[in-house]
Design a protein around this motif. Structure first.
Motif, mmCIF file in Angstrom:
data_model
loop_
_atom_site.group_PDB
_atom_site.id
_atom_site.type_symbol
_atom_site.label_atom_id
_atom_site.label_comp_id
_atom_site.label_asym_id
_atom_site.label_seq_id
_atom_site.Cartn_x
_atom_site.Cartn_y
_atom_site.Cartn_z
ATOM 1 N N ALA A 1 36.769 20.076 61.804
ATOM 2 C CA ALA A 1 36.955 20.482 63.010
ATOM 3 C C ALA A 1 38.228 21.088 63.331
ATOM 4 O O ALA A 1 38.302 21.904 63.988
ATOM 5 C CB ALA A 1 37.161 19.090 63.981
ATOM 6 N N ASP A 2 39.156 21.046 61.959
ATOM 7 C CA ASP A 2 40.219 21.886 62.034
ATOM 8 C C ASP A 2 40.787 22.176 60.650
ATOM 9 O O ASP A 2 41.694 21.490 60.201
ATOM 10 C CB ASP A 2 41.339 20.804 62.845
ATOM 11 C CG ASP A 2 42.798 21.508 62.967
ATOM 12 O OD1 ASP A 2 42.801 22.841 62.867
ATOM 13 O OD2 ASP A 2 43.757 20.892 63.188
ATOM 14 N N PRO A 3 40.106 23.156 60.081
ATOM 15 C CA PRO A 3 40.834 23.444 58.791
ATOM 16 C C PRO A 3 41.724 24.573 58.787
ATOM 17 O O PRO A 3 41.720 25.590 59.050
ATOM 18 C CB PRO A 3 39.247 24.410 58.095
ATOM 19 C CG PRO A 3 38.544 24.639 59.189
ATOM 20 C CD PRO A 3 39.142 24.042 60.612
ATOM 21 N N THR A 4 42.991 24.098 58.486
ATOM 22 C CA THR A 4 44.209 24.640 58.723
ATOM 23 C C THR A 4 44.921 24.735 57.351
ATOM 24 O O THR A 4 45.100 23.641 56.544
ATOM 25 C CB THR A 4 45.011 24.245 59.856
ATOM 26 O OG1 THR A 4 44.292 24.121 61.032
ATOM 27 C CG2 THR A 4 46.150 25.219 60.056
ATOM 28 N N GLY B 1 37.149 26.980 50.827
ATOM 29 C CA GLY B 1 36.394 28.086 51.275
ATOM 30 C C GLY B 1 36.523 28.431 52.792
ATOM 31 O O GLY B 1 36.395 29.717 53.207
ATOM 32 N N MET B 2 36.799 27.419 53.786
ATOM 33 C CA MET B 2 36.917 27.700 54.957
ATOM 34 C C MET B 2 38.275 28.550 55.103
ATOM 35 O O MET B 2 38.317 29.140 56.109
ATOM 36 C CB MET B 2 37.036 26.434 55.872
ATOM 37 C CG MET B 2 35.685 25.867 55.863
ATOM 38 S SD MET B 2 35.542 24.281 57.019
ATOM 39 C CE MET B 2 36.308 23.377 55.977
ATOM 40 N N ALA B 3 39.152 28.235 54.328
ATOM 41 C CA ALA B 3 40.565 29.105 54.439
ATOM 42 C C ALA B 3 40.379 30.332 53.645
ATOM 43 O O ALA B 3 41.609 31.101 53.722
ATOM 44 C CB ALA B 3 41.510 27.988 53.670
ATOM 45 N N GLY B 4 39.277 30.598 53.033
ATOM 46 C CA GLY B 4 39.223 32.003 52.475
ATOM 47 C C GLY B 4 39.999 31.998 50.782
ATOM 48 O O GLY B 4 40.178 33.083 50.676
ATOM 49 N N LEU B 5 40.297 30.814 50.450
ATOM 50 C CA LEU B 5 41.223 30.950 49.339
ATOM 51 C C LEU B 5 40.307 30.650 47.828
ATOM 52 O O LEU B 5 41.003 30.808 46.971
ATOM 53 C CB LEU B 5 42.284 29.733 49.316
ATOM 54 C CG LEU B 5 43.256 30.045 50.554
ATOM 55 C CD1 LEU B 5 44.225 28.923 50.521
ATOM 56 C CD2 LEU B 5 43.815 31.255 50.355
ATOM 57 N N THR C 1 46.601 38.639 57.303
ATOM 58 C CA THR C 1 45.483 38.007 57.587
ATOM 59 C C THR C 1 45.534 36.822 58.289
ATOM 60 O O THR C 1 46.099 35.906 57.801
ATOM 61 C CB THR C 1 44.366 38.148 56.291
ATOM 62 O OG1 THR C 1 44.470 39.455 55.623
ATOM 63 C CG2 THR C 1 43.128 37.598 56.608
ATOM 64 N N PRO C 2 44.893 36.404 59.218
ATOM 65 C CA PRO C 2 44.936 35.192 59.979
ATOM 66 C C PRO C 2 44.460 34.032 58.954
ATOM 67 O O PRO C 2 43.621 34.250 58.402
ATOM 68 C CB PRO C 2 44.056 35.005 61.281
ATOM 69 C CG PRO C 2 44.225 36.816 61.359
ATOM 70 C CD PRO C 2 44.137 37.511 60.195
ATOM 71 N N ARG C 3 45.147 33.061 59.116
ATOM 72 C CA ARG C 3 44.566 31.596 58.149
ATOM 73 C C ARG C 3 43.678 31.134 59.051
ATOM 74 O O ARG C 3 43.214 31.149 60.354
ATOM 75 C CB ARG C 3 45.983 30.804 58.312
ATOM 76 C CG ARG C 3 47.058 31.329 57.419
ATOM 77 C CD ARG C 3 47.685 29.925 57.205
ATOM 78 N NE ARG C 3 48.585 29.324 58.041
ATOM 79 C CZ ARG C 3 49.757 29.877 58.862
ATOM 80 N NH1 ARG C 3 50.295 30.755 58.265
ATOM 81 N NH2 ARG C 3 50.182 29.075 59.576
ATOM 82 N N ALA C 4 42.861 30.448 58.158
ATOM 83 C CA ALA C 4 41.566 29.643 58.868
ATOM 84 C C ALA C 4 42.123 28.507 59.926
ATOM 85 O O ALA C 4 43.134 27.912 59.710
ATOM 86 C CB ALA C 4 40.835 29.014 57.706
#
Length: 241
Positions: A91-94, A128-132, A238-241
């Motif tokens: 619900a909140d991948p930050t 993966g959700m964070a693009g890392l 680039t915005p963070r997830a």
């Protein structure tokens, strides 16, 4: 190695912790622990929260059952803890402040790995959700032969997979449990967080309040080859997830 000498050093590999270092998930673990304990009519203390921080989730489930006086519920509490945590992360991948920027810089001069006490699928999903995820060559988590932190196993394995000696490796950690593991493996340690204890200060080579601190990014950027040698990474901003 002191902070001053670390600032002039280039590691052969960098190994990051995940929870609380790359991803802002330590609060999710705390919330998940509180939810489970409250469901059994137990209110955890601040001392419990600090003791549980950074533990492998199976060890945390055992600790929760013990403090609640219900050791027979260890399995149920462990299962519930992981289920609640996964729901909260989804619900909140930050990401943690400054973490993506440091990853994008360090991957251009050294192989990167993650050493975590979390289950592999949780780490994979978070990154993966964070693009890392593509920045890391290896992800190491406890298994039948690799003990969890504070044992040094995950860090020793990460260095081995990266093809470097532990003493030539930098670990980036936020918890005492993780810092113990990295220092025990013989790595140099960059500690990050707002309130280092005397034990953490003694074990870490350099302690910063946040990976956003200019000195951290400046140290990494100064080591990037002129033409870059790592994989393509998102542009700054680039915005963070």
């Amino acid at each position: 190695m002191t902070a001053d000498s670390l600032l002039s050093w280039t590691p052969a590999a960098v190994v990051f912790d995940c929870d609380g270092t790359l991803m802002d998930t330590e609060r999710h673990w705390q919330d998940a622990r509180d939810m489970v304990l409250h469901s059994y009519g137990f209110t955890p203390s601040a001392a419990f929260a600090e003791k549980a921080r950074g533990l492998h989730y199976t060890e945390c489930g055992r600790l929760m059952a013990d403090v609640a006086g219900r050791p027979e519920l260890t399995g149920d509490m462990t299962e519930s803890l992981l289920e609640r945590f996964r729901d909260l992360v989804a619900a909140d991948p930050t990401t943690m402040p400054g973490a993506p920027e440091l990853v994008y810089s360090t991957v251009q001069f050294a192989p990167l790995a993650v050493a975590s006490n979390c289950p592999l699928e949780v780490v994979e999903s978070c990154l993966g959700m964070a693009g890392l995820r593509d920045c890391f060559s290896h992800i190491v988590v406890p298994n039948a032969t690799t003990r969890p932190k504070p044992h040094p196993d995950v860090y020793l394995t990460a260095a081995q997979l990266c093809g470097v000696e532990p003493g030539d490796t930098l670990a980036v950690e936020d918890s005492h449990c993780g810092i113990q593991a990295a220092a025990g493996a013989g790595m140099r340690v960059l500690g990050v967080g707002p309130r280092p204890s005397d034990q953490e200060t003694a074990l870490a080579d350099w302690w910063v309040h946040s990976l956003e601190e200019p000195a951290v990014q400046g140290w990494a950027d100064a080591r990037i080859p002129a033409q870059g040698s790592g994989p393509t990474v998102p542009e700054a901003g680039t915005p963070r997830a």
